[in-house]
Scaffold this motif. Structure first.
Motif, PDB file in Angstrom:
ATOM      1  N   GLU A 136       0.788  -1.220   0.043  1.00 24.98           N
ATOM      2  CA  GLU A 136      -0.094  -0.008   0.178  1.00 24.98           C
ATOM      3  C   GLU A 136       0.935   1.232  -0.090  1.00 24.98           C
ATOM      4  N   THR A 137       2.028   1.287   0.799  1.00 24.60           N
ATOM      5  CA  THR A 137       2.868   2.140   0.791  1.00 24.60           C
ATOM      6  C   THR A 137       3.383   2.462  -0.611  1.00 24.60           C
ATOM      7  N   LEU A 138       4.034   1.548  -1.118  1.00 23.99           N
ATOM      8  CA  LEU A 138       4.712   1.691  -2.476  1.00 23.99           C
ATOM      9  C   LEU A 138       3.763   2.031  -3.477  1.00 23.99           C
ATOM     10  N   ARG A 139       2.309   1.672  -3.512  1.00 18.25           N
ATOM     11  CA  ARG A 139       1.499   2.483  -4.390  1.00 18.25           C
ATOM     12  C   ARG A 139       1.226   3.578  -3.976  1.00 18.25           C
ATOM     13  N   GLY A 140       1.275   3.866  -3.106  1.00 20.57           N
ATOM     14  CA  GLY A 140       0.881   5.430  -2.568  1.00 20.57           C
ATOM     15  C   GLY A 140       1.940   6.301  -3.158  1.00 20.57           C
ATOM     16  N   TRP A 141       3.295   5.709  -3.251  1.00 23.11           N
ATOM     17  CA  TRP A 141       4.358   6.612  -3.589  1.00 23.11           C
ATOM     18  C   TRP A 141       4.351   6.885  -5.151  1.00 23.11           C
ATOM     19  N   ARG A 142       3.366   5.955  -5.864  1.00 23.17           N
ATOM     20  CA  ARG A 142       3.419   6.156  -7.478  1.00 23.17           C
ATOM     21  C   ARG A 142       3.114   7.737  -7.838  1.00 23.17           C
ATOM     22  N   GLY A 143       3.819   8.332  -8.710  1.00 24.31           N
ATOM     23  CA  GLY A 143       3.626   9.609  -9.145  1.00 24.31           C
ATOM     24  C   GLY A 143       4.623  10.557  -8.337  1.00 24.31           C
ATOM     25  N   LEU A 144       5.377  10.276  -7.333  1.00 26.61           N
ATOM     26  CA  LEU A 144       6.093  11.077  -6.594  1.00 26.61           C
ATOM     27  C   LEU A 144       7.549  11.212  -7.421  1.00 26.61           C
ATOM     28  N   ASP A 145       8.103  12.575  -7.538  1.00 26.14           N
ATOM     29  CA  ASP A 145       9.341  12.645  -8.041  1.00 26.14           C
ATOM     30  C   ASP A 145      10.531  12.042  -7.213  1.00 26.14           C
ATOM     31  N   TYR A 146      11.742  12.039  -7.785  1.00 29.92           N
ATOM     32  CA  TYR A 146      12.985  11.592  -7.002  1.00 29.92           C
ATOM     33  C   TYR A 146      13.116  12.189  -5.402  1.00 29.92           C
ATOM     34  N   THR A 147      13.177  13.579  -5.732  1.00 31.07           N
ATOM     35  CA  THR A 147      12.936  14.468  -4.593  1.00 31.07           C
ATOM     36  C   THR A 147      12.365  13.865  -3.596  1.00 31.07           C
ATOM     37  N   GLN A 148      11.095  13.904  -3.848  1.00 27.03           N
ATOM     38  CA  GLN A 148       9.867  13.641  -2.815  1.00 27.03           C
ATOM     39  C   GLN A 148      10.208  12.226  -2.369  1.00 27.03           C
ATOM     40  N   LEU A 149      10.672  11.211  -3.159  1.00 26.30           N
ATOM     41  CA  LEU A 149      11.015   9.995  -2.578  1.00 26.30           C
ATOM     42  C   LEU A 149      12.020  10.021  -1.609  1.00 26.30           C
ATOM     43  N   VAL A 150      13.117  10.859  -1.862  1.00 28.07           N
ATOM     44  CA  VAL A 150      14.158  10.854  -0.784  1.00 28.07           C
ATOM     45  C   VAL A 150      13.640  11.271   0.450  1.00 28.07           C
ATOM     46  N   VAL A 151      12.600  12.350   0.338  1.00 24.71           N
ATOM     47  CA  VAL A 151      12.401  12.811   1.769  1.00 24.71           C
ATOM     48  C   VAL A 151      11.410  11.624   2.424  1.00 24.71           C
ATOM     49  N   GLU A 152      10.537  10.843   1.605  1.00 25.06           N
ATOM     50  CA  GLU A 152       9.779   9.905   2.149  1.00 25.06           C
ATOM     51  C   GLU A 152      10.746   8.498   2.798  1.00 25.06           C
ATOM     52  N   VAL A 153      11.609   8.326   2.089  1.00 24.77           N
ATOM     53  CA  VAL A 153      12.672   7.290   2.644  1.00 24.77           C
ATOM     54  C   VAL A 153      13.522   7.925   3.932  1.00 24.77           C
ATOM     55  N   ALA A 154      14.043   9.223   3.608  1.00 23.52           N
ATOM     56  CA  ALA A 154      14.726   9.500   4.909  1.00 23.52           C
ATOM     57  C   ALA A 154      13.921   9.685   6.046  1.00 23.52           C
ATOM     58  N   SER A 155      12.437  10.011   5.907  1.00 22.61           N
ATOM     59  CA  SER A 155      11.727  10.223   7.001  1.00 22.61           C
ATOM     60  C   SER A 155      11.539   8.899   7.798  1.00 22.61           C
ATOM     61  N   LEU A 156      11.792   7.672   7.219  1.00 26.20           N
ATOM     62  CA  LEU A 156      11.606   6.295   7.888  1.00 26.20           C
ATOM     63  C   LEU A 156      12.690   6.235   8.868  1.00 26.20           C
ATOM     64  N   PHE A 157      13.866   7.106   8.630  1.00 22.58           N
ATOM     65  CA  PHE A 157      15.053   6.851   9.605  1.00 22.58           C
ATOM     66  C   PHE A 157      15.461   7.925  10.157  1.00 22.58           C
ATOM     67  N   ILE A 158      14.812   9.251   9.981  1.00 21.45           N
ATOM     68  CA  ILE A 158      15.268  10.313  10.703  1.00 21.45           C
ATOM     69  C   ILE A 158      13.862  10.791  11.804  1.00 21.45           C
ATOM     70  N   PRO A 159      13.959  10.736  12.982  1.00 15.21           N
ATOM     71  CA  PRO A 159      12.693  10.976  13.752  1.00 15.21           C
ATOM     72  C   PRO A 159      12.480  12.720  13.539  1.00 15.21           C
ATOM     73  N   THR A 160      11.197  13.190  13.500  1.00 13.80           N
ATOM     74  CA  THR A 160      10.926  14.352  13.404  1.00 13.80           C
ATOM     75  C   THR A 160      11.475  15.001  14.661  1.00 13.80           C
TER      76      THR A 160
END
Length: 490
Positions: free
Chosen positions: A41-65
């Motif tokens: 579901e997460t991967l399908r939800g990322w369809r359409g994101l550009d590369y920069t947006q994907l970096v933000v999504e991936v990094a947010s999994l490992f860097i707490p807010t």
């Protein structure tokens, strides 16, 4: 999200601690204590994101807010990736016969290192400014990492960068990206040895915890977790673009389609990133392709994790490496995060330069990773064939990967992606030996007109200790200067 050492001696560190480190104090490499899961579901939800947006999504999994708020993270990544020469930051060349090449080389130094390096330096500078601290980055390079680190960090008031490269073993363009930087916070050394030789005194420096703490020593090689973390996004982007998941219906159930990703491999940072994201749930088949420095190939095919007597110089110099240090991260995941087992394995390898994988470990590795080894003749043949069929010039490292396309049977049911790690503009000797031409960008031509500055590390009887001493002196000297002129923060 907390981090631990692959050798079991350290746990409970946060992203900031790991970013400002390099090797763990016990000699291991930092990894997340738990690997997040990417659901379909997460991967399908990322369809359409550009590369920069994907970096933000991936990094947010490992860097707490709590460490970097989401809004700040978006700004940092956006600024880091704003200077690339194509609007998409990365792009895919779709060539004949199902040959899809993911171009990761549109940054300032024309290599994939620019993607993770620019982001990592922004994260680092964020913390240093916030805390009014300085840090000293020490980088050993086989060609591309040094230039990328310098271009990302030059002029930053909170950072000094010490880079060591192997003289005579890199291309003129790679060298000029380093030695033409005259910024006060950049210090470049040319060493009479291989990149593996350079790693020895650097490991000794990082093992000195008093030095590390006193001078805030850190690494920007792919030893640094942040570099590998950002590289996870390469694989997610390739998957979303090429696997066929984009064509699946929004409400699709069942298994996600698989994608085969072929990676030119030296220090194994990219292949480690691919293995991590595979563990997170991305359906990947991974292929690590090497040149004549074939330790990764021998490890996967026969369990022989041992260095050759010396590094072989090839047409693909950035992967002329006999110590694929990021394989330690792969082994740690493969062995169920058994730090004691990894410690025993890696200390034996570092002391004797050889280790034989037990049969059960070799079987596990060969089930999750395929490999191949390519000679210089194979590199040139691949470059020529790709040009003849597509009028597309490959760099020699990318040719190491693409050789697999022309020489290994392809399951038509599974799409393939080949990672292009550098522009052919950096490797004119290989391009010319293949009988091809490639027009150099203006930025590369301009390098010839710039002044240069660097120091020599000459080969002596006790070269490792001598180099360590010289580099230690440089680190201490830089610190003294910063204290004197008021730009040093304790």
């Amino acid at each position: 999200m907390h981090y631990c050492s692959t050798r079991g001696g350290v746990c409970g560190w946060d992203f900031r601690d790991v970013l400002l480190s390099g090797f763990a104090p016990d000699g291991g490499m930092f990894m997340p204590e738990s690997v997040p899961v990417l659901s379909p579901e997460t991967l399908r939800g990322w369809r359409g994101l550009d590369y920069t947006q994907l970096v933000v999504e991936v990094a947010s999994l490992f860097i707490p807010t709590q460490l970097i708020p989401r809004d700040d993270l978006q700004v940092l990544v956006g600024e880091a990736l704003s200077g690339f020469s194509v609007p998409e930051v990365v792009q895919i060349a779709r060539l004949k016969g199902g040959l899809s090449v993911l171009e990761l080389f549109h940054g300032e130094t024309l290599a994939f290192k620019d993607l993770a390096m620019t982001c990592t330096v922004r994260f680092l500078n964020y913390f240093l400014q916030k805390e009014k601290h300085r840090a000293t980055v020490v980088v050993g390079t086989s060609g591309d990492t040094g230039g990328s680190a310098i271009q990302s960090a030059k002029g930053l008031c909170g950072l000094d960068v010490v880079v060591v490269y192997p003289r005579g073993r890199i291309t003129p363009v790679q060298e000029k990206h380093m030695v033409t930087c005259l910024e006060d916070n950049v210090h470049v050394f040319a060493a009479d040895g291989s990149s593996d030789d350079i790693d020895q005194p650097l490991r000794r420096l990082f093992a000195d915890q008093d030095l590390v703490k006193s001078y805030r020593l850190m690494s920007l090689n792919s030893v640094n977790w942040s570099r590998v973390m950002v590289q996870l996004a390469h694989f997610v982007y390739a998957y979303l673009q090429l696997s066929g998941v984009q064509q699946q219906a929004e409400e699709a159930d069942g298994d996600l389609p698989e994608l085969e990703v072929v990676v030119p491999t030296g220090g194994a940072g990219n292949i480690a990133a691919g293995f991590i994201v595979k563990q997170m749930g991305l359906p990947l088949k991974l292929v690590a392709m090497v040149n004549s420095n074939d330790i990764v190939h021998r490890t996967v095919t026969s369990g022989d994790f041992s260095m050759a007597a010396s590094v072989t110089q090839t047409l693909a110099p950035a992967i002329d490496i006999q110590d694929p240090y990021n394989m330690e991260r792969v082994f740690w995941l493969l062995l169920g995060k058994d730090g004691a087992a990894v410690k025993t394995m890696m200390e034996e390898f570092q002391q004797s330069h050889r280790h034989s994988l037990p049969a059960n470990q070799h079987k596990l590795l060969s089930q999750v990773l395929s490999t191949g080894s390519v000679s210089d003749d194979g590199i040139l043949e691949t470059m020529r064939r790709c040009w003849e069929e597509n009028q597309y010039v490959l760099c020699p490292h990318t040719a190491v990967a693409v050789w697999h396309h022309y020489n290994r049977p392809h399951d038509a049911q599974i799409n393939r992606c080949y990672i292009a790690t550098a522009s052919p503009a950096k490797f004119q000797t290989a391009v010319q030996r293949a009988g091809l031409t490639f027009d150099l960008p203006e930025a590369v031509l301009a390098l010839d007109k710039l002044q240069t500055r660097y120091q020599n590390l000459e080969r002596s009887q006790n070269w490792c200790k001598d180099w360590e001493h010289r580099l230690r002196e440089q680190i201490q000297s830089v610190s003294a200067v910063r204290k004197t002129n008021g730009t040093y923060y304790s």
